[in-house]
Motif scaffolding. Sequence first.
Motif, mmCIF file in Angstrom:
data_model
loop_
_atom_site.group_PDB
_atom_site.id
_atom_site.type_symbol
_atom_site.label_atom_id
_atom_site.label_comp_id
_atom_site.label_asym_id
_atom_site.label_seq_id
_atom_site.Cartn_x
_atom_site.Cartn_y
_atom_site.Cartn_z
ATOM 1 N N THR A 91 0.848 -1.197 0.000
ATOM 2 C CA THR A 91 0.000 0.000 0.000
ATOM 3 C C THR A 91 0.873 1.233 0.000
ATOM 4 O OG1 THR A 91 -1.894 1.067 1.125
ATOM 5 C CG2 THR A 91 -0.140 0.197 2.521
ATOM 6 N N VAL A 92 0.316 2.334 -0.528
ATOM 7 C CA VAL A 92 0.970 3.645 -0.507
ATOM 8 C C VAL A 92 -0.030 4.636 0.058
ATOM 9 C CG1 VAL A 92 2.104 5.454 -1.839
ATOM 10 C CG2 VAL A 92 2.302 3.061 -2.575
ATOM 11 N N SER A 93 0.299 5.234 1.194
ATOM 12 C CA SER A 93 -0.581 6.209 1.818
ATOM 13 C C SER A 93 0.174 7.516 2.009
ATOM 14 C CB SER A 93 -1.087 5.696 3.179
ATOM 15 O OG SER A 93 -1.959 6.638 3.778
ATOM 16 N N VAL A 94 -0.411 8.609 1.533
ATOM 17 C CA VAL A 94 0.214 9.929 1.595
ATOM 18 C C VAL A 94 -0.616 10.831 2.506
ATOM 19 C CG1 VAL A 94 0.991 11.928 0.266
ATOM 20 C CG2 VAL A 94 1.090 9.634 -0.755
ATOM 21 N N GLY A 95 -0.012 11.312 3.582
ATOM 22 C CA GLY A 95 -0.713 12.207 4.506
ATOM 23 C C GLY A 95 -0.663 13.639 4.027
ATOM 24 N N SER A 111 -12.075 8.442 -14.763
ATOM 25 C CA SER A 111 -11.037 9.422 -14.455
ATOM 26 C C SER A 111 -9.868 8.761 -13.742
ATOM 27 C CB SER A 111 -11.608 10.533 -13.567
ATOM 28 O OG SER A 111 -11.770 10.067 -12.235
ATOM 29 N N ASP A 112 -8.871 9.581 -13.421
ATOM 30 C CA ASP A 112 -7.722 9.088 -12.661
ATOM 31 C C ASP A 112 -8.131 8.525 -11.297
ATOM 32 O OD1 ASP A 112 -5.912 10.181 -14.674
ATOM 33 O OD2 ASP A 112 -6.468 12.135 -13.846
ATOM 34 N N LEU A 113 -9.215 9.035 -10.735
ATOM 35 C CA LEU A 113 -9.667 8.601 -9.418
ATOM 36 C C LEU A 113 -10.962 7.797 -9.529
ATOM 37 C CD1 LEU A 113 -8.628 8.799 -6.516
ATOM 38 C CD2 LEU A 113 -10.093 10.796 -6.190
ATOM 39 N N ALA A 114 -11.073 6.979 -10.575
ATOM 40 C CA ALA A 114 -12.270 6.163 -10.765
ATOM 41 C C ALA A 114 -12.507 5.230 -9.581
ATOM 42 C CB ALA A 114 -12.165 5.362 -12.054
ATOM 43 N N GLY A 115 -11.445 4.864 -8.877
ATOM 44 C CA GLY A 115 -11.601 3.989 -7.723
ATOM 45 C C GLY A 115 -12.506 4.563 -6.647
ATOM 46 N N MET A 158 -7.952 -0.035 0.077
ATOM 47 C CA MET A 158 -6.978 0.789 -0.642
ATOM 48 C C MET A 158 -6.965 2.235 -0.156
ATOM 49 S SD MET A 158 -7.043 -0.218 -4.669
ATOM 50 C CE MET A 158 -6.168 -1.677 -5.251
ATOM 51 N N CYS A 159 -5.792 2.877 -0.313
ATOM 52 C CA CYS A 159 -5.642 4.321 -0.146
ATOM 53 C C CYS A 159 -5.653 4.978 -1.531
ATOM 54 C CB CYS A 159 -4.340 4.638 0.577
ATOM 55 S SG CYS A 159 -4.202 3.910 2.231
ATOM 56 N N VAL A 160 -5.597 6.306 -1.556
ATOM 57 C CA VAL A 160 -5.726 7.043 -2.815
ATOM 58 C C VAL A 160 -4.681 6.616 -3.833
ATOM 59 C CG1 VAL A 160 -5.531 9.323 -3.878
ATOM 60 C CG2 VAL A 160 -6.842 9.051 -1.788
ATOM 61 N N ALA A 161 -3.421 6.581 -3.424
ATOM 62 C CA ALA A 161 -2.368 6.237 -4.377
ATOM 63 C C ALA A 161 -2.551 4.826 -4.919
ATOM 64 C CB ALA A 161 -0.997 6.376 -3.718
ATOM 65 N N ASP A 162 -2.995 3.896 -4.064
ATOM 66 C CA ASP A 162 -3.265 2.532 -4.517
ATOM 67 C C ASP A 162 -4.321 2.529 -5.619
ATOM 68 O OD1 ASP A 162 -1.608 1.675 -2.385
ATOM 69 O OD2 ASP A 162 -3.326 1.589 -1.026
ATOM 70 N N ALA A 202 -4.035 1.288 -9.484
ATOM 71 C CA ALA A 202 -4.745 0.071 -9.866
ATOM 72 C C ALA A 202 -5.990 0.311 -10.712
ATOM 73 C CB ALA A 202 -5.135 -0.711 -8.601
ATOM 74 N N TYR A 203 -6.656 1.444 -10.501
ATOM 75 C CA TYR A 203 -7.953 1.650 -11.159
ATOM 76 C C TYR A 203 -8.066 2.975 -11.897
ATOM 77 C CZ TYR A 203 -9.486 -2.474 -8.621
ATOM 78 O OH TYR A 203 -9.606 -3.755 -8.157
ATOM 79 N N GLY A 204 -6.967 3.714 -12.039
ATOM 80 C CA GLY A 204 -7.023 4.963 -12.776
ATOM 81 C C GLY A 204 -7.508 4.742 -14.196
ATOM 82 N N SER A 205 -8.452 5.599 -14.633
ATOM 83 C CA SER A 205 -9.045 5.572 -15.982
ATOM 84 C C SER A 205 -9.970 4.384 -16.221
ATOM 85 C CB SER A 205 -7.955 5.598 -17.062
ATOM 86 O OG SER A 205 -7.161 6.760 -16.939
ATOM 87 N N THR A 206 -10.297 3.642 -15.165
ATOM 88 C CA THR A 206 -11.249 2.538 -15.306
ATOM 89 C C THR A 206 -12.664 3.084 -15.489
ATOM 90 O OG1 THR A 206 -9.938 1.029 -13.960
ATOM 91 C CG2 THR A 206 -12.289 0.563 -14.113
ATOM 92 N N HIS A 207 -13.420 2.454 -16.370
ATOM 93 C CA HIS A 207 -14.830 2.817 -16.564
ATOM 94 C C HIS A 207 -15.713 1.804 -15.842
ATOM 95 C CE1 HIS A 207 -14.329 6.045 -19.565
ATOM 96 N NE2 HIS A 207 -13.241 5.376 -19.906
ATOM 97 N N SER A 208 -16.738 2.297 -15.195
ATOM 98 C CA SER A 208 -17.594 1.409 -14.409
ATOM 99 C C SER A 208 -18.379 0.439 -15.281
ATOM 100 C CB SER A 208 -18.551 2.226 -13.535
ATOM 101 O OG SER A 208 -19.453 2.985 -14.334
ATOM 102 N N THR A 209 -18.412 0.661 -16.583
ATOM 103 C CA THR A 209 -19.070 -0.298 -17.475
ATOM 104 C C THR A 209 -18.406 -1.672 -17.387
ATOM 105 O OG1 THR A 209 -17.647 0.536 -19.256
ATOM 106 C CG2 THR A 209 -19.881 1.449 -19.105
ATOM 107 N N ALA A 210 -17.141 -1.702 -16.963
ATOM 108 C CA ALA A 210 -16.443 -2.982 -16.800
ATOM 109 C C ALA A 210 -16.861 -3.693 -15.525
ATOM 110 C CB ALA A 210 -14.935 -2.745 -16.787
#
Length: 438
Positions: A144-148, A262-266, A304-308, A312-320
């Motif tokens: 995991t990657v967590s940024v405060g 988007s980049d934050l699709a997660g 997951m945290c934001v960076a994770d 892992a899911y940046g630019s993912t579309h929920s249609t998947a």
Amino acid sequence: MPVRIRLLATAVAAVACLSVQTLQATVSRAEVSRGVTIPTFYDPPATLPTADGTLIRTEPLPLALSLPTLPGPLPGSATRLMYKSTDSAGEPVAVTGAYIEPTAPWLGPGARPLVALAPGTMGQGDQCAASMGLEYPLLLNGETVSVGYEDLSVYRLLAEGVAVVVTDYVGLGATDRLHTYVNRLDGAHAVLDAVRAARSLPGASVTTASRVGLFGYSQGGGATAAAAELQPAYAPDVTLSGSYAGAPPADLTAVTAAIDGSDLAGALGWAVNGFVQADPALRPILDAHLGAAGRAALADLSTMCVADAILAYGSTHSTAWTSDGSSLSDVVGEEPALQAFLDDQRIGTTAPASPVRLATGVSDDLVPHAQARQLAVDWCGKGANVTYVPVVLPDAGRALLNHLDPLLADQGDAVAWLTARLSGVPAVSNCWTMPAQP
């Protein structure tokens, strides 16, 4: 360099001045999230106090960035908190957070003021909690990657001599449930009860005589906006001098559509997980639409945290994620119960009783500018004292950057505005300028 790696590097650079720590699961604990041992402090007790804001337990919290000085450690001394709140179902819930007593003196009039800081999106894994980010501002363990990143705003407020209490929100940090991401009531209650908890902390310099402000951007902006609306009814004992709501997700229907792909699709997964946590009756409705990939993604994102999520899911579309290729926005539109739930999360139906500074980046297409501006319009129409600030920056070409750039560009002005309110300077509404504002 791939785009998602560059975006992660940008986020890390914002806290590059902070020390790097690594957590390892070396002792058996109640919960291990992506290799991170969650301290037993974060395990809520079976029985909770009755009164909202009551402290359940505390312990010293070592700050990663702290300098010894003759007056005391800079920027201050921190205490980890667990306090009682009420969730959106009206049930008691334990919430964690942190209080930081600043070393810098308060130079304004009156007692030292208090700011309740509502963090921006941290993620849904308990290791992502903002109180842990104060101790480990950059957490890297191979899983995991967590940024405060909220540490910067916390330290800026402490430098003004303002005491700060940070909430982890319902279910983030505390190990008994999933974090109810962007839930209006849960977020507002956690923020307001953090004020109550801080004022009752033994040894804290803040009291009921201290002026109180709220500060938050993105998810935090939504939480402070909701708290400002709900304060008169939920916490009449917490008088607010002013609230800063940056890039608030006031209309989740619009935000859901914007985040998809988007980049934050997660964050869509965090929202769906949170909806089901808050209202289990929604689970069979969502299960009827989710495919195997969607169910796996939601389970994966829950720790997951934001960076994770960016990686892992940046630019993912929920249609998947759905069984028939519909988007989550389509699913919400087809299901009255889901639409009613999102409608109930809408911020802007009640006028805050205290001044609010609402800032939004005009190029923000992640938490869309139009819906944030509409919140200012709605509040102004109800007679609220609103300082509307459109942050005009060029389009950065990526949604996440369009959302992060206003955070950094406007943060100093936001702190200055709130500090003025805490000093007793009246806020002058600029609602009359709204027709000419972008």
